[in-house]
Design a protein around this motif. Sequence first.
Motif, mmCIF file in Angstrom:
data_model
loop_
_atom_site.group_PDB
_atom_site.id
_atom_site.type_symbol
_atom_site.label_atom_id
_atom_site.label_comp_id
_atom_site.label_asym_id
_atom_site.label_seq_id
_atom_site.Cartn_x
_atom_site.Cartn_y
_atom_site.Cartn_z
ATOM 1 N N THR A 158 62.693 -29.214 -7.544
ATOM 2 C CA THR A 158 63.336 -28.489 -6.440
ATOM 3 C C THR A 158 62.279 -27.830 -5.561
ATOM 4 N N ASN A 159 61.258 -27.227 -6.189
ATOM 5 C CA ASN A 159 60.187 -26.597 -5.405
ATOM 6 C C ASN A 159 59.413 -27.625 -4.582
ATOM 7 N N ALA A 160 59.095 -28.758 -5.219
ATOM 8 C CA ALA A 160 58.347 -29.797 -4.504
ATOM 9 C C ALA A 160 59.133 -30.237 -3.264
ATOM 10 N N ILE A 161 60.460 -30.343 -3.421
ATOM 11 C CA ILE A 161 61.311 -30.739 -2.290
ATOM 12 C C ILE A 161 61.341 -29.637 -1.232
ATOM 13 N N LYS A 162 61.526 -28.387 -1.708
ATOM 14 C CA LYS A 162 61.658 -27.248 -0.790
ATOM 15 C C LYS A 162 60.394 -27.007 0.024
ATOM 16 N N TYR A 163 59.247 -27.130 -0.635
ATOM 17 C CA TYR A 163 57.994 -26.719 0.011
ATOM 18 C C TYR A 163 57.141 -27.889 0.491
ATOM 19 N N SER A 164 57.809 -29.007 0.841
ATOM 20 C CA SER A 164 57.066 -30.115 1.458
ATOM 21 C C SER A 164 57.947 -30.759 2.522
ATOM 22 N N ARG A 186 53.753 -33.677 -8.288
ATOM 23 C CA ARG A 186 52.796 -33.481 -7.185
ATOM 24 C C ARG A 186 53.499 -33.667 -5.845
ATOM 25 N N ASP A 187 53.242 -32.755 -4.908
ATOM 26 C CA ASP A 187 53.836 -32.926 -3.583
ATOM 27 C C ASP A 187 52.765 -32.962 -2.500
ATOM 28 N N GLU A 188 53.198 -33.355 -1.305
ATOM 29 C CA GLU A 188 52.273 -33.395 -0.161
ATOM 30 C C GLU A 188 52.658 -32.285 0.805
ATOM 31 N N GLY A 191 51.171 -26.365 0.244
ATOM 32 C CA GLY A 191 50.104 -25.875 -0.609
ATOM 33 C C GLY A 191 50.184 -24.371 -0.829
ATOM 34 N N ILE A 192 49.338 -23.882 -1.724
ATOM 35 C CA ILE A 192 49.366 -22.464 -2.104
ATOM 36 C C ILE A 192 47.925 -21.963 -2.147
ATOM 37 N N SER A 193 47.656 -20.810 -1.507
ATOM 38 C CA SER A 193 46.289 -20.282 -1.492
ATOM 39 C C SER A 193 45.865 -19.876 -2.903
ATOM 40 N N LYS A 199 49.627 -15.481 -8.538
ATOM 41 C CA LYS A 199 50.799 -14.582 -8.568
ATOM 42 C C LYS A 199 52.143 -15.299 -8.642
ATOM 43 N N ILE A 200 52.175 -16.586 -8.315
ATOM 44 C CA ILE A 200 53.484 -17.254 -8.178
ATOM 45 C C ILE A 200 54.274 -17.356 -9.481
ATOM 46 N N PHE A 201 53.602 -17.128 -10.630
ATOM 47 C CA PHE A 201 54.336 -17.184 -11.897
ATOM 48 C C PHE A 201 54.913 -15.820 -12.267
ATOM 49 N N TYR A 205 58.057 -12.967 -7.453
ATOM 50 C CA TYR A 205 57.012 -13.159 -6.447
ATOM 51 C C TYR A 205 57.311 -14.371 -5.566
ATOM 52 N N ARG A 206 57.250 -14.156 -4.249
ATOM 53 C CA ARG A 206 57.380 -15.257 -3.296
ATOM 54 C C ARG A 206 56.238 -15.136 -2.302
ATOM 55 N N VAL A 207 55.720 -16.263 -1.821
ATOM 56 C CA VAL A 207 54.634 -16.199 -0.852
ATOM 57 C C VAL A 207 55.214 -15.724 0.475
ATOM 58 N N THR A 208 54.614 -14.667 1.038
ATOM 59 C CA THR A 208 55.186 -14.116 2.275
ATOM 60 C C THR A 208 54.502 -14.714 3.493
ATOM 61 N N PRO A 216 65.357 -20.658 0.941
ATOM 62 C CA PRO A 216 66.043 -19.710 0.070
ATOM 63 C C PRO A 216 65.417 -19.670 -1.319
ATOM 64 N N GLY A 217 65.511 -18.547 -1.966
ATOM 65 C CA GLY A 217 64.978 -18.433 -3.325
ATOM 66 C C GLY A 217 64.794 -16.984 -3.709
ATOM 67 N N MET A 218 64.623 -16.755 -5.011
ATOM 68 C CA MET A 218 64.466 -15.383 -5.484
ATOM 69 C C MET A 218 63.114 -15.153 -6.145
ATOM 70 N N GLY A 219 62.288 -16.189 -6.175
ATOM 71 C CA GLY A 219 60.982 -16.013 -6.830
ATOM 72 C C GLY A 219 61.098 -15.934 -8.342
ATOM 73 N N LEU A 220 62.088 -16.638 -8.895
ATOM 74 C CA LEU A 220 62.285 -16.580 -10.348
ATOM 75 C C LEU A 220 61.988 -17.900 -11.057
ATOM 76 N N GLY A 221 62.108 -19.021 -10.307
ATOM 77 C CA GLY A 221 61.997 -20.350 -10.932
ATOM 78 C C GLY A 221 60.717 -20.550 -11.724
ATOM 79 N N LEU A 222 59.581 -20.204 -11.129
ATOM 80 C CA LEU A 222 58.307 -20.445 -11.822
ATOM 81 C C LEU A 222 58.091 -19.456 -12.962
ATOM 82 N N TYR A 223 58.596 -18.233 -12.788
ATOM 83 C CA TYR A 223 58.503 -17.246 -13.869
ATOM 84 C C TYR A 223 59.253 -17.770 -15.092
HETATM 85 P P1 ADP Z 1 61.416 -19.522 -5.237
HETATM 86 O O1 ADP Z 1 61.193 -20.964 -4.904
HETATM 87 O O2 ADP Z 1 62.828 -19.191 -5.536
HETATM 88 O O3 ADP Z 1 60.825 -18.607 -4.220
HETATM 89 P P2 ADP Z 1 59.614 -19.882 -7.529
HETATM 90 O O4 ADP Z 1 59.324 -18.913 -8.634
HETATM 91 O O5 ADP Z 1 60.081 -21.223 -7.916
HETATM 92 O O6 ADP Z 1 60.660 -19.138 -6.598
HETATM 93 O O7 ADP Z 1 58.293 -20.021 -6.648
HETATM 94 C C1 ADP Z 1 57.572 -18.862 -6.279
HETATM 95 C C2 ADP Z 1 56.834 -19.107 -4.977
HETATM 96 O O8 ADP Z 1 55.782 -20.060 -5.199
HETATM 97 C C3 ADP Z 1 57.695 -19.694 -3.887
HETATM 98 O O9 ADP Z 1 58.361 -18.685 -3.162
HETATM 99 C C4 ADP Z 1 56.683 -20.453 -3.036
HETATM 100 O O10 ADP Z 1 56.086 -19.569 -2.130
HETATM 101 C C5 ADP Z 1 55.622 -20.879 -4.053
HETATM 102 N N1 ADP Z 1 55.777 -22.291 -4.467
HETATM 103 C C6 ADP Z 1 56.401 -22.767 -5.565
HETATM 104 N N2 ADP Z 1 56.329 -24.101 -5.637
HETATM 105 C C7 ADP Z 1 55.637 -24.509 -4.559
HETATM 106 C C8 ADP Z 1 55.210 -25.788 -4.065
HETATM 107 N N3 ADP Z 1 55.484 -26.929 -4.701
HETATM 108 N N4 ADP Z 1 54.493 -25.800 -2.898
HETATM 109 C C9 ADP Z 1 54.190 -24.657 -2.243
HETATM 110 N N5 ADP Z 1 54.574 -23.419 -2.652
HETATM 111 C C10 ADP Z 1 55.272 -23.347 -3.791
#
Ligand code: ADP
Length: 258
Positions: A158-164, A186-188, A191-193, A199-201, A205-208, A216-223
């Motif tokens: 879902t993240n790979a789809i959302k953030y590419s 792996r997505d294209e 990216g993440i600094s 911090k993303i775990f 936490y969400r990248v601002t 949309p998201g709550m920053g919980l999936g990766l945690y």
């Molecule tokens: P959410 O997607 O609900 O914000 P996650 O915990 O899954 O929560 O991800 C935390 C943050 O990490 C996201 O808000 C996003 O900024 C970043 N992130 C996660 N997966 C990816 C990805 N594949 N590519 C770029 N950024 C990502």
Amino acid sequence: IWSAIERTQNEQDLRQTAAALRENEWQLKQLLKLRDEFIAIASHELKTPVTSIKTYAEIVQERMIEKNLVEESDILKRLNAQIDRLTVLINDLLDTTKTAEGKLSFQFGPTNMNEVIQERLEEIRGATSHTFCLELSALPDAMADKERIGQVVSNLLTNAIKYSPAKSTITISSTALPNGVELSVRDEGYGISIEDQAKIFDRFYRVTDNKMDTFPGMGLGLYISSQIVQRHQGMLRVESELGKGSKFVFSIPLKREG
Ligand code: ADP
């Protein structure tokens, strides 16, 4: 004499500052506890009505299909998809409080991870324009909770789809390790600094970045995902470069220790 008085004054100041800090820390802990209690109660209360809404909506959808009401059944299909999204959000909130208290339950058994990938991909691929590339190797069964580890695979997909960008390629691979299996998504995408990678775990936490505000998201999936992988005695990590894409990798052992 003056310097002795000054020293006593300084010591007193320090003691007062330390006491104030302890008080602040205590208040912060109480607030975090309240937050977690609120999330636990709210998500628990939301779950019951949403579950019955889903049951009724499915019944209505089936009846409409039987009566050949194409337009109406299509609307119900969309409604059901939204209810599913809501259910995932509520479950994430519930899982977060449970995992923080060590109460998330697991049922481990021999699990074919390629099967998990295929199943989770099937659920998702129809809803996106992305291209999926599978690089699966033959795998021995790993000791996993199929539902929970599937949740990790779904989160990463879902993240790979959302953030590419739409139509870009997402590559899913599996590899056998000497004592375990390794999976990666792996997505294209954006990216993440390096700073954010650390911090993303974290919980909530969400990248601002402005671009991210639209997702949309709550920053919980990766945690939750990293907690689940840890309970499998495995590791979840990220490799990423801004503007190029991200690769999330996790491994789990074939046998559990202890
Ligand atoms: P959410 O997607 O609900 O914000 P996650 O915990 O899954 O929560 O991800 C935390 C943050 O990490 C996201 O808000 C996003 O900024 C970043 N992130 C996660 N997966 C990816 C990805 N594949 N590519 C770029 N950024 C990502």
